[in-house]
Every structure is written in C-alpha cells, then in structure tokens.
Motif scaffolding. Structure first.
Motif, PDB file in Angstrom:
ATOM      1  N   GLN A  95     -16.696  53.648  -3.402  1.00 51.21           N
ATOM      2  CA  GLN A  95     -16.084  54.937  -3.716  1.00 51.21           C
ATOM      3  C   GLN A  95     -14.724  54.718  -4.353  1.00 51.21           C
ATOM      4  O   GLN A  95     -14.235  53.594  -4.418  1.00 51.21           O
ATOM      5  CB  GLN A  95     -15.959  55.798  -2.463  1.00 51.21           C
ATOM      6  N   GLU A  96     -14.174  55.818  -4.792  1.00 48.59           N
ATOM      7  CA  GLU A  96     -12.881  55.800  -5.457  1.00 48.59           C
ATOM      8  C   GLU A  96     -11.868  54.993  -4.635  1.00 48.59           C
ATOM      9  O   GLU A  96     -11.703  55.226  -3.440  1.00 48.59           O
ATOM     10  CB  GLU A  96     -12.407  57.260  -5.598  1.00 48.59           C
ATOM     11  N   GLY A  97     -11.250  54.015  -5.282  1.00 51.99           N
ATOM     12  CA  GLY A  97     -10.167  53.306  -4.601  1.00 51.99           C
ATOM     13  C   GLY A  97     -10.610  52.066  -3.836  1.00 51.99           C
ATOM     14  O   GLY A  97      -9.775  51.296  -3.383  1.00 51.99           O
ATOM     15  N   THR A 138     -29.985  58.959 -11.073  1.00 51.10           N
ATOM     16  CA  THR A 138     -30.975  57.893 -11.239  1.00 51.10           C
ATOM     17  C   THR A 138     -30.709  56.721 -10.303  1.00 51.10           C
ATOM     18  O   THR A 138     -31.535  55.837 -10.157  1.00 51.10           O
ATOM     19  CB  THR A 138     -30.935  57.332 -12.671  1.00 51.10           C
ATOM     20  N   GLY A 139     -29.507  56.725  -9.704  1.00 50.21           N
ATOM     21  CA  GLY A 139     -29.158  55.612  -8.820  1.00 50.21           C
ATOM     22  C   GLY A 139     -28.218  54.623  -9.484  1.00 50.21           C
ATOM     23  O   GLY A 139     -27.687  53.723  -8.833  1.00 50.21           O
ATOM     24  N   HIS A 140     -28.021  54.761 -10.801  1.00 49.71           N
ATOM     25  CA  HIS A 140     -27.056  53.889 -11.482  1.00 49.71           C
ATOM     26  C   HIS A 140     -25.644  54.313 -11.107  1.00 49.71           C
ATOM     27  O   HIS A 140     -25.377  55.488 -10.871  1.00 49.71           O
ATOM     28  CB  HIS A 140     -27.195  54.016 -13.015  1.00 49.71           C
ATOM     29  N   LEU A 141     -24.751  53.326 -11.018  1.00 49.19           N
ATOM     30  CA  LEU A 141     -23.354  53.635 -10.697  1.00 49.19           C
ATOM     31  C   LEU A 141     -22.483  53.376 -11.927  1.00 49.19           C
ATOM     32  O   LEU A 141     -22.605  52.328 -12.552  1.00 49.19           O
ATOM     33  CB  LEU A 141     -22.858  52.757  -9.540  1.00 49.19           C
ATOM     34  N   TYR A 142     -21.666  54.353 -12.279  1.00 49.31           N
ATOM     35  CA  TYR A 142     -20.727  54.192 -13.393  1.00 49.31           C
ATOM     36  C   TYR A 142     -19.325  54.259 -12.839  1.00 49.31           C
ATOM     37  O   TYR A 142     -19.007  55.167 -12.071  1.00 49.31           O
ATOM     38  CB  TYR A 142     -20.938  55.300 -14.430  1.00 49.31           C
ATOM     39  N   PHE A 143     -18.501  53.291 -13.186  1.00 46.97           N
ATOM     40  CA  PHE A 143     -17.113  53.323 -12.720  1.00 46.97           C
ATOM     41  C   PHE A 143     -16.249  52.397 -13.570  1.00 46.97           C
ATOM     42  O   PHE A 143     -16.758  51.727 -14.481  1.00 46.97           O
ATOM     43  CB  PHE A 143     -17.015  52.928 -11.238  1.00 46.97           C
ATOM     44  N   MET A 198     -23.439  49.653 -12.878  1.00 45.79           N
ATOM     45  CA  MET A 198     -24.314  48.911 -11.965  1.00 45.79           C
ATOM     46  C   MET A 198     -25.633  49.662 -11.930  1.00 45.79           C
ATOM     47  O   MET A 198     -25.686  50.820 -11.531  1.00 45.79           O
ATOM     48  CB  MET A 198     -23.680  48.848 -10.578  1.00 45.79           C
ATOM     49  N   PHE A 199     -26.690  48.980 -12.358  1.00 47.00           N
ATOM     50  CA  PHE A 199     -27.988  49.641 -12.403  1.00 47.00           C
ATOM     51  C   PHE A 199     -28.548  49.807 -10.994  1.00 47.00           C
ATOM     52  O   PHE A 199     -28.221  49.035 -10.081  1.00 47.00           O
ATOM     53  CB  PHE A 199     -28.952  48.850 -13.295  1.00 47.00           C
ATOM     54  N   SER A 200     -29.407  50.808 -10.869  1.00 44.89           N
ATOM     55  CA  SER A 200     -29.897  51.170  -9.525  1.00 44.89           C
ATOM     56  C   SER A 200     -30.605  50.006  -8.834  1.00 44.89           C
ATOM     57  O   SER A 200     -30.515  49.862  -7.615  1.00 44.89           O
ATOM     58  CB  SER A 200     -30.835  52.373  -9.613  1.00 44.89           C
ATOM     59  N   SER A 201     -31.287  49.144  -9.624  1.00 48.51           N
ATOM     60  CA  SER A 201     -31.999  48.028  -9.005  1.00 48.51           C
ATOM     61  C   SER A 201     -31.029  47.126  -8.225  1.00 48.51           C
ATOM     62  O   SER A 201     -31.377  46.585  -7.178  1.00 48.51           O
ATOM     63  CB  SER A 201     -32.733  47.218 -10.068  1.00 48.51           C
ATOM     64  N   GLY A 232     -21.679  58.329  -9.222  1.00 45.60           N
ATOM     65  CA  GLY A 232     -23.031  57.911  -8.887  1.00 45.60           C
ATOM     66  C   GLY A 232     -24.020  58.829  -9.587  1.00 45.60           C
ATOM     67  O   GLY A 232     -23.989  60.030  -9.387  1.00 45.60           O
ATOM     68  N   HIS A 233     -24.855  58.278 -10.474  1.00 47.69           N
ATOM     69  CA  HIS A 233     -25.805  59.094 -11.220  1.00 47.69           C
ATOM     70  C   HIS A 233     -27.043  59.347 -10.381  1.00 47.69           C
ATOM     71  O   HIS A 233     -27.365  58.561  -9.483  1.00 47.69           O
ATOM     72  CB  HIS A 233     -26.168  58.363 -12.521  1.00 47.69           C
TER      73      HIS A 233
END
Lengths: 74, 420
Positions: free
Chosen positions: B72-74, B41-46, B59-62, B38-39
């Motif tokens: 979360q993981e898993g 900025t609110g963007h999620l990278y996975f 997934m962008f924060s918007s 979780g960045h």
C-alpha cells in the motif's frame, strides 16, 4: 436471591447438585436443598428465556450510544 | 531524409537495448511505494520512489498473487524484476517479479525488545490476569467499525448468546494513528459497565498489526479494570497485546466464542441439573422408605417376646457351659493323681538304687582305661632325659643318662650306642 448475578446462581445450583450427589442422606436436609435447587433451576431458566435479544450499540464521536447495525454488503 | 528515423523505430531500438542488457534483466531496487493502484485484473500499478528519484512499476497478477503482504501507499519495499520500455508512452518501467517488505527485520527486533521489557516489568504475569466472567451481560468491542473482525464477533455472539448486549468502540486498527485511538477507546470503555472487552482486528501483515505491538497499547490493556480478550489477526499472529491481555483468542471469532457461552449448552446444563436433582431426591426418598420398611418388618418388632426368650436361652447356655467346664476340670485332676500314684518307680524303689550302682561302676572302669599310667602295667616303659620324654633316638647320643619308668619303680641308664 433475585439480586444475585446469573453466574452466582448457576454456581450455587451446581454446588447443591454436587452436594446431593455426594451422598447427603439426611432426608430433611436433602429435601430442603432440593427445594432450594429447584427454585434456582426455575430462576436461571427464567432468566435465560425471558431475556430478549439484545441490541448492538456503537459509541459515536459525540459520546452518545446509538444502535449499531452491520452494513448489509459486508 | 533517410537520416531521420521514426519515433517508433527509435523507441523499438531503445527497447531492444534494454531487453538485451543483462543488467536490465535483473534489477534489484529498494524504495517506497507511491501512487499505488490495484487493478481489478489483479495487476498492481505503482511508483517506487526515494528522496531524489522515482520509477514506474507494474506487477502482473501472476506475481502479485504470491505476495505475502498487502502493499500500500508508503510501504517500504525491496523489489526484483526487469526494466524495459513501454513503447506507447516511451517511458521505462520496472516489471516487478517479486517484492518484500523492507524493515521487517527491524520490526522483529523491536518486537522482541519490547516483549522482554514488558515481561520484566511484570505485565505478562499470570497473577495479574483477570477472570473472564462466564455469563456476560454486556461486552465491549474495540475494533474497526467495518471489516471482517466486527462482523465475525457480532455474528458469533448473536448465534451463541443473543441475550448479550454489545457496545462497539470504533477505532483505527492500522496506521500511525491507530495506537492512540485504541488506547483512547480502552480508556473510554472502562467508563462503562462492561463484563468483558474484546480488543482486536482481522488478519494482515506485521505492519498492519503493528499498533497492537505498541507499548502504550500494552499499558492501556494492563491498566484496564475490565477483563480483556485480545483477538489480533490469525491463529499464527502473536502480538504484545496478546501477552498482556487477560486471555488471548486466536481470531476475532475465537474471542467471541471465549467471551460468551452457548445458549443451547446453557439450557442443556440447567435441564441436566434438574434431572440430576430429581434423580437424587427420588433415590434418597426410596432409600429412606425401604429402610423404614425393613425396620418395621424386623423380627424383634414383629415378636417383642423374642427379646426376652433370646436372653433366657443365652443364660441357660452359659450355665451349661460352666457345668461342663467344672466337671471336666475335676476329672482331669483325678486322672493325673492316680496316674502318678500308680507309677512303676514309686512302687519299686530298690530297682532305682541297683541301677545307680551299676552306672557308677561303669564310670570307674571308663576312668581307669583313660589313665595314661595304666599302660605300664602291660609291660611298656617310658624313657626320659632331664625330665623330657624321648620319642626319637636322634634326641640321644652316646653317654647320655636316661631315666626309665617301669610299672613299678624307675631306673637310670647310660646310652652305649645309638642305632640308626
């Protein structure tokens, strides 16, 4: 009476107050009850006031109890 | 040389191919989250992965803001979005627009099944619920050592009832190991002299709260000899633990409020008792005093002779009443006697006899009038045939023999003609 739990003392006190309010007109009996209840008022009040602020504890993994403080940043 | 295109040109070409494809614009995928980041900025990278493959996701924060759970993981998820190419690395990735937890449906079924089972086993039965003591001396708390739950519970107790001691039995509150940890700490807490136990955690997704829906946790709560207040998640979250617990609190703060009284309320209560006691005893003494005063001032005590006087007066009253009664009775009887003696009928007996005779004659005359035969003396006759009285000429025909009764005697006659 000192041996009783605070809760029991409070219950006793409440019971006597209600008995007196429900029109027990016998003077000697009511004075006896009054004296007993005022004693309870004192004991309960003392118990509340004399109790110092208690500490929070935490059970550690080694089985010992240690003082527990919340972390400041929480 | 013109046959060679730059990497950039080719990548842009590929990107165009992706971006103009309807299939790529609406992609639905299911998989498990890994490399979750979780960045700030609110963007999620996975990444999304399954047994065989893996795809990068962003997934962008918007969009991430609208998520109803904490990925979360898993976590097994269902995602929708578009697939495109990130030119700088030449890698394709899915731009996630929406994401749901996979398997939530299964969890709900499992929850209902266990709830029914434990209900049938009687674990929720109100008759097993222990009473929460009103004024606890020492409270055990089973929750995570850090986080909102423990902070809310301890600060609420400190604010309301600082004289209460607490012991925290730290445990994991989510993940696979949480259920065993919770059970272990409930058992551990039961070795201590505690008035009440608060078991819970802060809010989270249904999966986060899942440890509190485990059967072994339910059984540990049921078997605890210390009364337990459950405090799992928010107001709207209901877990199996809530049903088994002796009392369910909507939140950790709520649990602390239910566990301890408010110190100032308690002081007020005791003061109030004292005020009521004083008022009552004063009333009682005043009542007895005024009663004593009124007795002392009573007429009889002030005038002891009056008792005798009253009785004497009553006796003389009674003699008077008796005399009046007897006199009245005698004069009444005398009057009655003289009245009878002077009655008209007793003084004129002949008058009575004459009257009776007249009455008798009158009666005879009346009887005479009523005799049916007396009418014959006026010249009327009675015609009969074979003892039957004839009232109509149709009863007769020529040659009939009739009997005519006159005032004096009878005659028989023969019919000559019957008129119309």
């Amino acid at each position: 009476m000192e041996k009783k739990k605070f809760e029991e003392l409070m219950d006793d006190l409440e019971k006597i107050v209600k008995e007196l309010e429900n029109g027990d007109v016998d003077l000697e009996a009511s004075i006896e009850k009054y004296t007993k209840a005022m004693n309870l008022v004192k004991i309960c009040g003392d118990k509340l006031n004399s109790a110092s602020e208690s500490v929070n504890k935490i059970l550690k993994e080694n089985g010992s109890l240690e003082d527990f403080q919340l972390e400041d940043n929480q | 040389m013109n046959e060679y295109q730059t990497v950039g040109e080719f990548t842009r070409y590929l990107k165009l191919m992706f971006d103009t494809s309807t299939k790529m614009r609406h992609v639905l995928l299911k998989g498990e989250i890994s490399n979750f980041k979780g960045h700030s900025t609110g963007h999620l990278y996975f990444s999304l992965k399954d047994e065989t493959s893996k795809i990068n996701a962003i997934m962008f924060s918007s969009n991430a803001r609208k998520l109803k759970f904490m990925p979360q993981e898993g976590t097994k998820v269902l995602v929708s979005g578009r697939v495109s190419i990130y030119e700088a690395t030449g890698s394709y990735q899915i731009y996630v627009e929406d994401m749901l937890e996979d398997g939530i449906g299964n969890l709900h079924i499992e929850f209902e099944k266990l709830k029914k089972k434990l209900f049938n086993e009687g674990l929720f039965d109100p008759k097993h619920k222990k009473k929460i003591p009103k004024y606890p001396k020492r409270i055990g708390v089973i929750t995570a050592q850090t986080g909102a739950a423990i902070r809310d519970i301890l600060s609420t107790i400190k604010r309301r009832y600082p004289i209460c001691e607490t012991i925290l039995f730290p445990c994991l509150v989510q993940g696979e190991l949480a259920k065993d940890d919770i059970v272990k700490q409930i058992k551990e807490a039961n070795k201590y002299e505690l008035d009440v136990l608060i078991v819970g955690r802060g809010g989270g997704s249904i999966e986060d709260l899942w440890a509190f829906n485990e059967e072994i946790v339910a059984n540990a709560i049921y078997e605890s000899t210390i009364p337990i207040i459950s405090a799992v998640g928010h107001e709207i979250d209901f877990t199996i633990a809530d049903f088994v617990a002796d009392l369910r609190a909507p939140t950790p703060t709520g649990a602390a409020e239910m566990a301890v009284p408010n110190m100032s309320d308690l002081t007020n209560l005791i003061n109030n008792f004292q005020i009521r006691l004083n008022k009552q005893i004063t009333n009682n003494i005043v009542f007895h005093q005024s009663r004593l005063k009124s007795i002392k001032e009573s007429y009889v005590l002030q005038n002891p002779l009056a008792v005798y006087e009253i009785k004497e007066q009553r006796l003389s009253n009674m003699i008077n009443e008796l005399n009046t009664y007897i006199t009245h009775k005698i004069s009444f009887s005398e009057n009655r006697y003289s009245h009878i003696k002077e009655s008209y009928i007793l003084n004129n007996p002949d008058e009575l006899i004459t009257k009776k005779k007249n009455d008798f004659t009158l009666l005879i005359n009346k009887l005479e009038l009523l005799n049916p035969l007396s009418i014959l003396s006026k010249g009327y006759s009675v015609v009969s045939k074979e003892s039957k009285i004839i009232k109509d000429n149709t009863e007769l025909k020529k040659g009939d023999i009739i009997n005519i009764r006159l005032n004096k005697g009878t005659v028989d006659a023969k019919i000559e003609k019957v008129g119309s």
